[in-house]
Design an enzyme around this catalytic site. Sequence first.
Site, short mmCIF file in Angstrom:
data_model
loop_
_atom_site.label_atom_id
_atom_site.label_comp_id
_atom_site.label_asym_id
_atom_site.label_seq_id
_atom_site.Cartn_x
_atom_site.Cartn_y
_atom_site.Cartn_z
N SER A 176 41.95 42.08 36.33
CA SER A 176 41.82 42.45 34.91
C SER A 176 42.17 43.93 34.76
O SER A 176 43.28 44.32 35.10
CB SER A 176 40.41 42.13 34.40
OG SER A 176 40.32 42.33 33.01
N THR A 177 41.23 44.76 34.31
CA THR A 177 41.53 46.17 34.06
C THR A 177 42.05 46.87 35.31
O THR A 177 41.41 46.85 36.35
CB THR A 177 40.26 46.90 33.57
OG1 THR A 177 39.67 46.16 32.50
CG2 THR A 177 40.60 48.30 33.10
N HIS A 202 44.44 39.33 33.00
CA HIS A 202 44.03 39.26 31.60
C HIS A 202 44.97 40.09 30.73
O HIS A 202 44.93 41.32 30.74
CB HIS A 202 42.60 39.79 31.43
CG HIS A 202 41.58 39.00 32.19
ND1 HIS A 202 40.36 39.53 32.57
CD2 HIS A 202 41.59 37.72 32.64
CE1 HIS A 202 39.66 38.61 33.22
NE2 HIS A 202 40.39 37.51 33.29
N MET A 295 36.96 44.45 35.05
CA MET A 295 35.61 44.49 34.49
C MET A 295 35.06 43.07 34.39
O MET A 295 35.79 42.12 34.11
CB MET A 295 35.65 45.12 33.10
CG MET A 295 34.28 45.39 32.50
SD MET A 295 33.43 46.71 33.40
CE MET A 295 31.89 46.79 32.46
N ASP A 298 34.62 37.50 35.94
CA ASP A 298 35.58 36.39 36.00
C ASP A 298 36.20 36.32 37.39
O ASP A 298 36.64 37.32 37.94
CB ASP A 298 36.67 36.59 34.94
CG ASP A 298 37.63 35.41 34.87
OD1 ASP A 298 37.17 34.27 35.14
OD2 ASP A 298 38.81 35.61 34.55
#
Length: 353
Positions: A176-177, A202, A295, A298
């Site tokens: 993600s991030t 994401h 973050m 998931d």
Amino acid sequence: MGSKIKVLIIDDSAVIRTVLTEILNGAGDIEVIGTAPDPLFAKNKLTSLQPDVITLDVEMPRMDGLTFLEELMHTNPVPVLMVSSLTQRACDTTLRALELGAIDYVTKPSIEITQGVEALAHEIIAKVRIAAKARVRFAARGSLPATAAAPATPKASALDTSRMATTDKLIAIGASTGGTQAITEVITQLPASIPGIVVVQHMPPVFTKSYAERLNTMSRVNVKEAEHGDRILRGTAFIAPGGRHMSIRRDGAMYYLELSDGPPVNYVKPAVDVLFRSVARFAGRNAVGVILTGMGEDGARGLKEMREHGALTLAQDEASCIVFGMPKRAIEMDAVDRVLPLSQIPRHILEAL
């Protein structure tokens, strides 16, 4: 209560500056300490304001946002959140900004639709909070390609394929991030003979297509945005399209991709957990699972299922993560075989094949 997160907004639109200021100041724990219509104006404020986070428009007059970002990361790194419109040009610029060190991005709110601004407020506030905790480092000049180019020659030790097994293997990656940079570092170090790779990052729809195309120009493996029914082939990496879950199925000795429009999982779509759980079911010990910076949690449960089904599971370590959330949760759940610096993950993938 601790001190508020100090934010500097850089955008050539006075309306957007006002909208972002109202959204962020309304969060309670965030304070907009200054705004600037362009990077040149902002430069004069940086020393005195010392912001915790900068929101940066993608396209501005006088000084290009990328030029400012690159200079900032070389001289005075500050967490930067890009504010981008969903156009092809803006997507390409935003992806380059992430390569240069920006933490994340948000879609520029419409100045015509109040409801659209309200819908984006939660995302903007959440990402500013994440950016304030993110790790930023001084960038090495020339460490990333400024334009799409032929892949650099990876280290020979990272590309030894002599020990690869001939059975159908599969590599599943979730992030993600900070993940666009991390995924790029991993995939560009892998050889064209690598087993099929499936990736969930994401991102919204337009960005996943642009990211896949950009990464394809930088890698020895073929990279494409996944389509429903794609056969997972050796030497190909498939990026899950934004807004759709991606999973795998097996038909005989072959793996195929399935895309679905189900509800968000862990508040995201695509979700890493959806992919990892399907890999656990259909690939089992023939898979390698990798969870990278991001973050939230998931992917942690899905990675645990992969490990329980015999897959090798790897997690990026805290020191090399932009945000140590997803890997941390996976480690806490005993879902990880090896915790590694990002630079060592490609080697460990290859050793498992």
